[in-house]
Design a protein around this motif. Sequence first.
Motif, mmCIF file in Angstrom:
data_model
loop_
_atom_site.group_PDB
_atom_site.id
_atom_site.type_symbol
_atom_site.label_atom_id
_atom_site.label_comp_id
_atom_site.label_asym_id
_atom_site.label_seq_id
_atom_site.Cartn_x
_atom_site.Cartn_y
_atom_site.Cartn_z
ATOM 1 N N SER A 1 27.627 34.177 41.270
ATOM 2 C CA SER A 1 28.434 35.100 40.596
ATOM 3 C C SER A 1 29.725 35.431 41.335
ATOM 4 O O SER A 1 29.877 35.734 42.632
ATOM 5 C CB SER A 1 27.565 36.131 40.227
ATOM 6 O OG SER A 1 26.985 37.008 41.255
ATOM 7 N N PRO A 2 30.712 36.197 40.474
ATOM 8 C CA PRO A 2 31.891 36.430 40.858
ATOM 9 C C PRO A 2 31.946 37.986 41.247
ATOM 10 O O PRO A 2 31.107 38.805 41.165
ATOM 11 C CB PRO A 2 32.750 36.328 39.978
ATOM 12 C CG PRO A 2 31.902 36.661 38.595
ATOM 13 C CD PRO A 2 30.698 36.170 39.072
ATOM 14 N N ASN B 1 33.732 40.508 40.176
ATOM 15 C CA ASN B 1 34.246 41.396 39.208
ATOM 16 C C ASN B 1 33.213 42.081 38.293
ATOM 17 O O ASN B 1 33.468 43.094 37.650
ATOM 18 C CB ASN B 1 35.472 40.872 38.451
ATOM 19 C CG ASN B 1 35.127 39.883 37.623
ATOM 20 O OD1 ASN B 1 34.122 38.955 37.679
ATOM 21 N ND2 ASN B 1 35.599 39.867 36.249
ATOM 22 N N GLU C 1 30.236 37.903 47.997
ATOM 23 C CA GLU C 1 30.034 38.513 49.258
ATOM 24 C C GLU C 1 30.806 40.006 49.343
ATOM 25 O O GLU C 1 30.839 40.670 50.166
ATOM 26 C CB GLU C 1 30.499 37.520 50.571
ATOM 27 C CG GLU C 1 31.832 37.249 50.495
ATOM 28 C CD GLU C 1 32.063 35.797 49.551
ATOM 29 O OE1 GLU C 1 31.430 35.838 48.395
ATOM 30 O OE2 GLU C 1 32.853 34.832 49.942
ATOM 31 N N GLY D 1 26.044 35.474 50.621
ATOM 32 C CA GLY D 1 26.624 34.274 51.448
ATOM 33 C C GLY D 1 28.037 33.852 50.939
ATOM 34 O O GLY D 1 28.517 34.347 50.004
ATOM 35 N N ASP D 2 28.545 32.712 51.535
ATOM 36 C CA ASP D 2 29.973 32.529 50.898
ATOM 37 C C ASP D 2 29.801 30.997 50.722
ATOM 38 O O ASP D 2 28.736 30.428 50.060
ATOM 39 C CB ASP D 2 30.825 32.849 52.023
ATOM 40 C CG ASP D 2 30.664 31.891 53.391
ATOM 41 O OD1 ASP D 2 29.604 31.214 53.518
ATOM 42 O OD2 ASP D 2 31.217 32.268 54.445
ATOM 43 N N PHE E 1 27.445 29.248 37.115
ATOM 44 C CA PHE E 1 28.353 29.596 37.988
ATOM 45 C C PHE E 1 29.542 30.623 37.229
ATOM 46 O O PHE E 1 29.699 30.185 36.123
ATOM 47 C CB PHE E 1 29.162 28.595 38.782
ATOM 48 C CG PHE E 1 30.377 29.071 39.546
ATOM 49 C CD1 PHE E 1 30.186 29.307 40.875
ATOM 50 C CD2 PHE E 1 31.638 29.052 38.883
ATOM 51 C CE1 PHE E 1 31.324 29.767 41.728
ATOM 52 C CE2 PHE E 1 32.696 29.438 39.612
ATOM 53 C CZ PHE E 1 32.482 29.744 41.186
ATOM 54 N N GLY F 1 33.399 32.316 38.094
ATOM 55 C CA GLY F 1 34.472 32.699 39.095
ATOM 56 C C GLY F 1 35.764 31.892 38.756
ATOM 57 O O GLY F 1 35.812 31.797 37.647
ATOM 58 N N SER F 2 36.451 31.727 39.851
ATOM 59 C CA SER F 2 37.843 31.196 39.544
ATOM 60 C C SER F 2 37.912 29.934 39.158
ATOM 61 O O SER F 2 36.957 29.193 39.537
ATOM 62 C CB SER F 2 38.816 31.533 40.642
ATOM 63 O OG SER F 2 38.448 30.646 41.800
ATOM 64 N N CYS G 1 37.762 38.894 33.356
ATOM 65 C CA CYS G 1 38.110 37.640 32.879
ATOM 66 C C CYS G 1 38.570 37.754 31.364
ATOM 67 O O CYS G 1 38.912 36.829 30.899
ATOM 68 C CB CYS G 1 36.717 36.592 32.937
ATOM 69 S SG CYS G 1 35.405 37.287 31.990
ATOM 70 N N GLU H 1 46.890 33.246 36.530
ATOM 71 C CA GLU H 1 45.792 34.332 36.520
ATOM 72 C C GLU H 1 46.086 35.331 37.519
ATOM 73 O O GLU H 1 45.762 35.042 38.744
ATOM 74 C CB GLU H 1 44.428 33.834 36.681
ATOM 75 C CG GLU H 1 43.369 34.734 36.145
ATOM 76 C CD GLU H 1 41.876 34.468 36.463
ATOM 77 O OE1 GLU H 1 41.674 33.623 37.317
ATOM 78 O OE2 GLU H 1 41.071 35.082 35.689
ATOM 79 N N SER I 1 38.524 27.162 31.210
ATOM 80 C CA SER I 1 37.738 28.463 31.343
ATOM 81 C C SER I 1 36.343 28.260 31.273
ATOM 82 O O SER I 1 35.561 28.893 31.631
ATOM 83 C CB SER I 1 38.090 29.463 30.355
ATOM 84 O OG SER I 1 39.533 29.927 30.418
HETATM 85 P P1 NAD Z 1 35.573 33.062 43.210
HETATM 86 O O1 NAD Z 1 35.824 31.690 42.544
HETATM 87 O O2 NAD Z 1 36.437 33.435 44.541
HETATM 88 O O3 NAD Z 1 34.233 33.393 43.978
HETATM 89 C C1 NAD Z 1 32.922 33.228 42.908
HETATM 90 C C2 NAD Z 1 32.031 32.663 43.540
HETATM 91 O O4 NAD Z 1 32.059 31.551 44.208
HETATM 92 C C3 NAD Z 1 31.514 33.636 44.770
HETATM 93 O O5 NAD Z 1 30.155 33.993 44.724
HETATM 94 C C4 NAD Z 1 32.045 33.102 45.946
HETATM 95 O O6 NAD Z 1 31.234 33.515 46.810
HETATM 96 C C5 NAD Z 1 31.955 31.624 45.540
HETATM 97 N N1 NAD Z 1 33.138 31.098 46.230
HETATM 98 C C6 NAD Z 1 34.174 31.418 46.754
HETATM 99 N N2 NAD Z 1 34.837 30.552 47.268
HETATM 100 C C7 NAD Z 1 34.052 29.352 47.034
HETATM 101 C C8 NAD Z 1 34.105 28.026 47.656
HETATM 102 N N3 NAD Z 1 35.450 27.626 48.293
HETATM 103 N N4 NAD Z 1 33.314 27.028 47.576
HETATM 104 C C9 NAD Z 1 32.193 27.632 46.933
HETATM 105 N N5 NAD Z 1 31.919 28.770 46.688
HETATM 106 C C10 NAD Z 1 33.092 29.725 46.693
HETATM 107 O O7 NAD Z 1 36.053 34.358 42.138
HETATM 108 P P2 NAD Z 1 36.165 35.826 42.236
HETATM 109 O O8 NAD Z 1 37.328 36.167 43.072
HETATM 110 O O9 NAD Z 1 34.846 36.325 42.971
HETATM 111 O O10 NAD Z 1 36.049 36.270 40.937
HETATM 112 C C11 NAD Z 1 37.252 36.451 39.865
HETATM 113 C C12 NAD Z 1 37.499 35.266 39.136
HETATM 114 O O11 NAD Z 1 36.241 34.888 38.277
HETATM 115 C C13 NAD Z 1 38.495 35.118 38.185
HETATM 116 O O12 NAD Z 1 39.113 34.013 38.209
HETATM 117 C C14 NAD Z 1 37.808 35.573 36.828
HETATM 118 O O13 NAD Z 1 38.865 34.901 35.744
HETATM 119 C C15 NAD Z 1 36.854 34.887 37.014
HETATM 120 N N6 NAD Z 1 35.434 35.213 36.190
HETATM 121 C C16 NAD Z 1 35.520 34.545 35.090
HETATM 122 C C17 NAD Z 1 34.536 34.788 33.968
HETATM 123 C C18 NAD Z 1 34.185 33.930 32.855
HETATM 124 O O14 NAD Z 1 33.242 34.615 32.227
HETATM 125 N N7 NAD Z 1 34.961 33.064 32.511
HETATM 126 C C19 NAD Z 1 33.825 36.040 34.310
HETATM 127 C C20 NAD Z 1 34.102 36.837 35.196
HETATM 128 C C21 NAD Z 1 34.873 36.482 36.268
#
Ligand code: NAD
Length: 496
Positions: free
Chosen positions: A147-148, A150, A176, A204-205, A223, A225-226, A281, A381, A454
């Motif tokens: 999870s992310p 936010n 993290e 973790g990361d 998953f 995230g971005s 998001c 974004e 997305s």
């Molecule tokens: P992020 O992608 O940096 O991190 C998300 C997860 O991935 C975290 O658990 C992080 O530890 C892990 N991660 C980070 N870098 C990684 C890598 N190189 N390899 C493997 N895992 C890695 O996202 P964030 O900054 O925590 O959250 C914000 C982002 O999440 C924004 O882009 C937002 O739009 C998106 N988001 C999307 C939704 C959706 O429903 N589409 C919902 C919430 C957030």
Amino acid sequence: MRTILHFIDGTTTSLTSERTHEVFDPALGLATKEVLLANNADADAAVDAATRAFAAWRDMSWANRQQILFRFRELLNARKPELAAIITEEHGKVLSDALGEVTRGQEVVEFALGAPHLTKGEHSEQVSTGVDVFSLRQPLGPVAIISPFNFPAMVPMWFFPLALATGNTVVLKPSEKDPSAAIWIAELLHEAGLPSGVFNVLQGDKVAVDALLEHPGIRAVSFVGSTPIARYVYEKATAAGKRVQSLGGAKNHMLVLPDADLDLAADAAINAGFGSAGERCMAISALVVVEPVADELVAKIETRMSTLKTGDGRRSCDMGPLITREHRDKVASYIDIALADGADVVVDGRNVTPDGDINGFWLGPTLIDRVPTTSRVYKDEIFGPVLSVIRVPSYEAGVALINSSEFGNGTAIFTNDGGAARRFQREVEVGMIGINVPIPVPVATFSFGGDKASIFGDLKAHGSDGIRFYTKTKAVTQRWLDPSHGGINLGFPQND
Ligand code: NAD
């Protein structure tokens, strides 16, 4: 400094890795805790715990599993202010917003309580003489949720209630940046009676994520995230043979037609643009206004912005800080890009006077008009409190712009014209659409997810997609034999 641990097999534990990451209180700009970062052996320990717990959890009756989730729902409902305080401390969003996040997550727990009904199979009697066919839904095994930052409570809750209710075991890898909410949730699940090993938290990361994506014991990955990481996770986990739903980034547009109530549209743009400091998001970041009403709408938004209070989420403020200093600086840098690209910076959030510690990661609400669609301010974004205004000559031009975006998470139209709204919902290439609703996050009975960059994978979060994601189907063809079924026939079975 307190160290935030993992939660494995029913207990908090430090496992083997000694790597850590600082966890900030963004309103103080201060690292107040650290979190452990798992290595491969730690990931193995988490998956082993989930694997050992699986058979008994899968075989527990629906009635008993649901009682545990029901108790969890009751405890969560009673104690959610505690969780909200943890979220505000590590994420920075204001307390009321943190509470709202928990309440939306709780909706999914309530939906998951209907899992026995939602997983019922199909049954066809007498498909052939004396033959019945029916289908079953069964759990997958240990699943990973990544999870992310936010939504440290709500996003995990989009997934684990359904994963657990349908008989899977879980390894949650939270962000993290704000890892404590996951531990609080794990402890509450155990207080509710969840058996050890059914729900584990691995801190973790990238190392932990990669270990889970490659681990043969993990059957499915959810998953959020971005977009670059979501794409990476999807490709890596599907290549390892796993079922994957991977939700990525967003750039959400709000289209305002000239017939809209501009006061309501201005309120909505403010709420959706600056709530949670734009770190949602489903935040609106591009306001697409069909002329000739843009001047009037921008003026209304500017007036309202002067009343917004940015500050410590524990005080009575509208908007908190950004998650890290680096992220604040990156978001602020877009204001310079806007100026260089010839846009009008109507309100510059860098001038904000926060109601909070001077060292907090502050950036006030920012309004930028006449943003060129070639500018990175429009395309990227930004994930901060920056609202861009793009003026278009017609509805068609607005929809064409939205459809040309790389992302397709959420969008909204503001209008009093039902025909235009209906046309919009048919034509726009976006997964979640609001008609006079600026943040159209579907209720738990529907599925959450976007379109294009997305989301990667076929099934979205919660709703009927969530049930399908966490279960596999079997089709059973059944006949109870009697002497008339004897005889040798090597032909392909046909129905008669
Ligand atoms: P992020 O992608 O940096 O991190 C998300 C997860 O991935 C975290 O658990 C992080 O530890 C892990 N991660 C980070 N870098 C990684 C890598 N190189 N390899 C493997 N895992 C890695 O996202 P964030 O900054 O925590 O959250 C914000 C982002 O999440 C924004 O882009 C937002 O739009 C998106 N988001 C999307 C939704 C959706 O429903 N589409 C919902 C919430 C957030």
